[in-house]
Design a protein around this motif. Sequence first.
Motif, PDB file in Angstrom:
ATOM      1  N   ALA A 116       0.550  -1.314  -0.166  1.00 18.27           N
ATOM      2  CA  ALA A 116       0.220  -0.159   0.328  1.00 18.27           C
ATOM      3  C   ALA A 116       0.832   1.178  -0.342  1.00 18.27           C
ATOM      4  CB  ALA A 116      -1.126   0.014   1.489  1.00 18.27           C
ATOM      5  N   ALA A 117       2.385   1.220   0.605  1.00 15.89           N
ATOM      6  CA  ALA A 117       2.887   2.682   0.681  1.00 15.89           C
ATOM      7  C   ALA A 117       2.983   2.659  -0.238  1.00 15.89           C
ATOM      8  CB  ALA A 117       3.695   2.419   1.921  1.00 15.89           C
ATOM      9  N   MET A 118       4.279   1.830  -0.746  1.00 18.93           N
ATOM     10  CA  MET A 118       4.775   1.648  -2.080  1.00 18.93           C
ATOM     11  C   MET A 118       3.994   1.901  -3.472  1.00 18.93           C
ATOM     12  SD  MET A 118       6.979  -1.709  -2.319  1.00 18.93           S
ATOM     13  CE  MET A 118       7.831  -1.623  -3.755  1.00 18.93           C
ATOM     14  N   GLU A 119       2.310   1.407  -3.960  1.00 13.95           N
ATOM     15  CA  GLU A 119       1.650   2.018  -4.324  1.00 13.95           C
ATOM     16  C   GLU A 119       1.347   3.566  -3.664  1.00 13.95           C
ATOM     17  OE1 GLU A 119      -0.842   1.760  -7.805  1.00 13.95           O
ATOM     18  OE2 GLU A 119       0.613   0.739  -7.214  1.00 13.95           O
ATOM     19  N   ASP A 120       1.107   4.103  -3.370  1.00 13.48           N
ATOM     20  CA  ASP A 120       0.859   5.148  -2.556  1.00 13.48           C
ATOM     21  C   ASP A 120       1.853   6.554  -3.386  1.00 13.48           C
ATOM     22  OD1 ASP A 120      -1.550   4.982  -1.710  1.00 13.48           O
ATOM     23  OD2 ASP A 120      -1.430   4.893   0.444  1.00 13.48           O
ATOM     24  N   ALA A 121       2.833   5.452  -2.485  1.00 14.40           N
ATOM     25  CA  ALA A 121       4.104   6.996  -3.422  1.00 14.40           C
ATOM     26  C   ALA A 121       4.208   6.431  -5.008  1.00 14.40           C
ATOM     27  CB  ALA A 121       5.645   5.763  -2.741  1.00 14.40           C
ATOM     28  N   ARG A 122       3.907   5.377  -5.460  1.00 14.61           N
ATOM     29  CA  ARG A 122       4.648   5.784  -6.709  1.00 14.61           C
ATOM     30  C   ARG A 122       3.064   6.453  -7.759  1.00 14.61           C
ATOM     31  NH1 ARG A 122       5.799   0.034  -6.785  1.00 14.61           N
ATOM     32  NH2 ARG A 122       3.456  -0.536  -6.657  1.00 14.61           N
ATOM     33  N   GLY A 147       4.012  10.300  -7.804  1.00  9.66           N
ATOM     34  CA  GLY A 147       5.192  10.198  -8.378  1.00  9.66           C
ATOM     35  C   GLY A 147       6.695  10.006  -8.124  1.00  9.66           C
ATOM     36  N   CYS A 148       6.804   9.853  -6.486  1.00  8.22           N
ATOM     37  CA  CYS A 148       7.825   9.108  -5.957  1.00  8.22           C
ATOM     38  C   CYS A 148       8.027   8.048  -6.337  1.00  8.22           C
ATOM     39  CB  CYS A 148       7.069   9.653  -4.812  1.00  8.22           C
ATOM     40  SG  CYS A 148       6.910  10.743  -4.288  1.00  8.22           S
ATOM     41  N   TYR A 177       7.207  18.282  -2.515  1.00 10.86           N
ATOM     42  CA  TYR A 177       7.033  16.235  -2.082  1.00 10.86           C
ATOM     43  C   TYR A 177       8.110  15.616  -0.829  1.00 10.86           C
ATOM     44  CZ  TYR A 177       5.521  16.548  -6.450  1.00 10.86           C
ATOM     45  OH  TYR A 177       3.926  17.272  -7.380  1.00 10.86           O
ATOM     46  N   TYR A 178       8.767  16.506  -0.666  1.00 17.90           N
ATOM     47  CA  TYR A 178       9.288  15.622   0.848  1.00 17.90           C
ATOM     48  C   TYR A 178       8.791  15.304   1.761  1.00 17.90           C
ATOM     49  CZ  TYR A 178      12.600  16.215   4.563  1.00 17.90           C
ATOM     50  OH  TYR A 178      13.366  15.876   6.159  1.00 17.90           O
ATOM     51  N   VAL A 205      12.598   6.434  -0.682  1.00 18.55           N
ATOM     52  CA  VAL A 205      11.937   7.342  -1.420  1.00 18.55           C
ATOM     53  C   VAL A 205      12.220   8.383  -2.068  1.00 18.55           C
ATOM     54  CG1 VAL A 205       9.730   7.667  -1.381  1.00 18.55           C
ATOM     55  CG2 VAL A 205       9.782   6.042  -0.707  1.00 18.55           C
ATOM     56  N   SER A 206      12.270   9.167  -3.462  1.00 19.37           N
ATOM     57  CA  SER A 206      13.316   9.678  -4.130  1.00 19.37           C
ATOM     58  C   SER A 206      11.253   9.991  -4.336  1.00 19.37           C
ATOM     59  CB  SER A 206      13.970   9.321  -5.273  1.00 19.37           C
ATOM     60  OG  SER A 206      15.089   8.249  -5.214  1.00 19.37           O
ATOM     61  N   TYR A 207      11.957  11.775  -3.832  1.00 18.98           N
ATOM     62  CA  TYR A 207      10.690  12.601  -4.487  1.00 18.98           C
ATOM     63  C   TYR A 207      11.026  13.492  -5.738  1.00 18.98           C
ATOM     64  CZ  TYR A 207      13.082  15.822  -1.054  1.00 18.98           C
ATOM     65  OH  TYR A 207      14.367  16.029  -0.766  1.00 18.98           O
TER      66      TYR A 207
END
Length: 309
Positions: free
Chosen positions: A96-102, A105-106, A158-159, A114-116
Motif C-alpha cells: 500500500a505504501a509503495m503504491e501510494d508513493a508511485r 510521483g515518488c 514532495y519532501y 523514497v526519491s521525490y
Amino acid sequence: MDLATLKAFKPSEYEEAADGYRTTGDMASEAKDAIDNRISVELRNQLEGEAAKAAVEELKSLSKNFHYTQTECGLVSTALNGFAFDIAVAKRKLEAAMEDARADGCTVNANGSVSYPAGRKPGDEKTADGGTVTGSAGGSATSDALERQAVNIHPNPYYGRAMAYANRIADALEEATDADTKWAPKLRALKADDDLTVSHRDWADAQSDTGGVREAGKAYADSLPEPPKDGSPRNNAAWWKGLSAEEQSAHLALNAASIGALDGLPAVTRDEANRMVLAHSRAHVELELAKIPAEPTRYSPNNNGTYGP
C-alpha cells in the motif's frame, strides 16, 4: 527482513504447506481410529494367546504414534498459518505504501528509501530540487516533532510526502522482521524425537510447543471466529459447522480444552480435543511424579545387634 525479501514473500506457499501438514494429521487420525476401533477389536475377538496379546500391545503403541503425529501436524499447520498471517499483514502495508508513493510521483528504491521529484510550494519563486529520504520505524515523540519541523521548512512540497511513505515502508519492514524473529524459534522447536516411542516427555514437549505457538500466534488466533458466548448446543454446532477446515484445525490445536468442553460439537471432535488434553495433563503429572525421590530403604535390627536391610 529487507524490502526485496518482503516483496517476494508468498504467504500462499506457507498456507499450502500448512494444508499439507493438516492433511497428514487427518491421515494419522484416520489410521489411529482404524487401529483402535477396528483392527485391535477384531484381533481381540478372533485370536487368543500370548502372541495375540503382544500384538494388541504393539498396536496400542502404534496408535499412540499416530495420535502424536496427528497432534503435532495440527500444531505445525497452525504455526505456519500464523506466520503467514503476520507476514501477510506487513506485506499488505508495504504494498500500500509503495503504491501510494508511485501514485504521488515518488520512486521507491531497492533499499526502501523514497526519491521525490522537484517541486515548488505555493508562493515560492524557485523550484526546489528533488531528493531521496530514508524512513524510520516507530519514531519517538521528539523525533516525530523534529521531522514535522523539517517538513515545514523544506522548500519542496514532495519532501514531506516522500518521508511519510518512507516511514510507512520502514514500519512494514520492521513489522515483518519482528514476525520473522518471533516465529523462527517457535517453528524450529516443532521437532519430534527420531524414535518410535511416544514418551511422557514427548507429550510435555508438545504441550510446551502449543503454548509457544499460542503466544506467537495471538494475532492469528484473534482473527479466528469465536464460539458463541454462552451459546446453546445448537448455536455451538452451527458455529463449528461454519468454520473452514483451517479454522477448525487451529481451534483444536490452540484451544483443545475449550473445544472438548463445548456442548453441541461433533462427538468425534470433542473426543479428539479431550484426548489431547488428557495426554498433555498425564505427561505433566507423570514427569512431576518422576521427580519425587524414592522412599528410603527400611532397616531392621539383625541378630548380632547391627542394623541392615
